[in-house]
Design a protein around this motif. Structure first.
Motif, PDB file in Angstrom:
ATOM      1  N   LEU A  22       0.815  -1.217   0.000  1.00  0.00           N
ATOM      2  CA  LEU A  22       0.000   0.000   0.000  1.00  0.00           C
ATOM      3  C   LEU A  22       0.850   1.270   0.000  1.00  0.00           C
ATOM      4  N   GLY A 272      -4.553   1.367   7.305  1.00  0.00           N
ATOM      5  CA  GLY A 272      -4.874   1.971   6.011  1.00  0.00           C
ATOM      6  C   GLY A 272      -4.073   3.223   5.698  1.00  0.00           C
ATOM      7  N   ALA A 275      -1.628   3.740   2.754  1.00  0.00           N
ATOM      8  CA  ALA A 275      -2.051   4.198   1.428  1.00  0.00           C
ATOM      9  C   ALA A 275      -2.012   5.717   1.315  1.00  0.00           C
ATOM     10  N   HIS A 301      -9.480   1.493   3.884  1.00  0.00           N
ATOM     11  CA  HIS A 301      -8.411   0.532   3.579  1.00  0.00           C
ATOM     12  C   HIS A 301      -8.158  -0.388   4.770  1.00  0.00           C
TER      13      HIS A 301
END
Length: 420
Positions: A22, A272, A275, A301
């Motif tokens: 990511l 997440g 990302a 995410h």
């Protein structure tokens, strides 16, 4: 009741692979492709099925220690300069998680060159042969040009590899790759959008592991380190949130198991953010609307990354909803108060409290008075649950002490990896 979760080992490994990828869309899929190449080489060589599985799993996590974007790009250069640092960091991270400790040694040496046989030893330590397989598979993927048809690149890639046979690459590994490279389907599968399914079918043993809450916490801690160690200013954030959330849950009367799950949620809540570009996370000034929109993606995410694990539904929901608001104007799911579980509300308060009290790139941690003022204002604007906040305020010094201790411990572990 004892916490027992049945988890597929393949899902655990691919969760880590996709988490690390990511960091930048350009890097997406690299770990799974290297795992696929290494696994197919093992099949061509009729290697023991346990060796094949270990190769696939270790390859799927081989660049775990390349914490920053800059390190990832350096690792993806064919003639990588000083690549052993991130391999050592990956080793140090994985050896702390018992289910993966047998892969740590393979990853530690995956950039060691063969050097006409002297590459069996590095820094006075024996190098597993599997490390040389992953080294070759890794360099093969680096050579692929995504803008050209793959079969037209086969001759060039093989030529580049053969130029370094015996010096960089172990001769038997090169012979396995040369035989594999003649198969058109190998190249088509390698660049297929269904590569993960191809890889899943390739793993000879679909192992289901049963673990308790201690393993869940260890895995959560591992993922938290991948996220936090990207930046010196966030290197202890998840640990602070985890300790704060667990303490608040205990004050709220959660059971021992629920408190442990809350601790895991604190470790996992920001996965997440991998990302989100580091320049946004570290920006000293106000964010633009587009940058704020990018930030809003991180809870989404986090939920999607954790979904395949299974057995952690409540933990995943707490993480996914930790930026929801009681009036329905939060993100990313726009849930209203009645649908936001207490665990998510506690996690929200713990997250904001930790962010306000810790040092950030644009300011020092705020004073107790300022923190309380901001938190109360957020309750009035329906960002945070008033009852949860009151529990924190009634125990402010104790909660802050727990938060500080947890972050000091995390910083110690961060420094052990020599990342600063």
């Amino acid at each position: 009741m004892r916490h027992k979760v049945h988890v597929n080992l393949f899902n655990l490994v691919t969760t880590i692979a996709k988490t690390v990828d990511l960091v930048n869309p350009i890097l997406a899929g690299h770990h799974l492709r290297v795992a696929f190449i290494a696994g197919r080489m093992a099949q061509i060589g009729n290697l023991d099925r346990q060796i094949e599985q270990d190769l696939v799993f270790a390859a799927a996590m081989h660049d775990l220690g390349a914490i920053t974007v800059a390190e990832r790009f350096k690792a993806l250069e064919f003639e990588a300069v000083n690549p052993h640092r991130h391999a050592e960091v990956g080793f140090q991270l994985l050896r702390r998680f018992q289910p993966f400790d047998r892969f740590a040694e393979i990853i530690r040496f995956h950039h060691v060159q063969w050097e006409h046989g002297s590459g069996t030893v590095f820094n006075n330590k024996n190098v597993p042969w599997e490390s040389h397989i992953i080294h070759l598979a890794d360099r093969v993927d680096v050579l692929i040009d995504r803008d050209r048809h793959i079969l037209g690149q086969r001759k060039r890639i093989l030529s580049e590899i053969e130029q370094h046979i015996g010096s960089w690459f172990e001769p038997r590994a090169v012979r396995l790759f040369k035989e594999l490279s003649m198969k058109d389907d190998f190249w088509f599968d390698l660049l297929s959008p269904n590569l993960e399914n191809q890889l899943r079918s390739q793993v000879p043993i679909q192992i289901q592991v049963t673990w308790g809450i201690n393993h869940t916490l260890e895995f959560a801690w591992l993922l938290a380190q991948i996220v936090d160690f990207r930046c010196r200013f966030t290197s202890t954030h998840s640990s602070g949130v985890s300790a704060t959330a667990e303490y608040l849950a205990r004050l709220y009367g959660f059971s021992e198991m629920e408190c442990q799950k809350m601790m895991a949620a604190g470790f996992l809540h920001d996965i997440g953010k991998l990302a989100v570009p580091a320049e946004i996370l570290e920006k000293p000034g106000a964010l633009s609307q587009e940058e704020r929109d990018i930030i809003k993606m991180h809870s989404y995410h986090t939920a999607r990354i954790l979904e395949p694990l299974g057995g952690l539904d409540d933990v995943i929901q707490w993480c996914a909803f930790h930026h929801e608001r009681l009036d329905g104007n939060g993100y990313p799911f726009r849930e209203i108060g009645a649908n936001i579980p207490l665990g998510a509300r506690i996690l929200s308060v713990a997250d904001v409290f930790t962010a306000l009290t810790e040092d950030r790139p644009y300011r020092k941690g705020l004073t107790k008075e300022k923190v309380q003022e901001i938190l109360k204002d957020m309750v009035e604007r329906f960002f945070l649950d008033g009852r949860v906040l009151q529990t924190l305020l009634d125990n402010y010094d104790a909660v802050d002490g727990v938060r500080r201790s947890a972050q000091a411990y995390a910083l110690e572990k961060y420094q052990e990896l020599d990342i600063i």
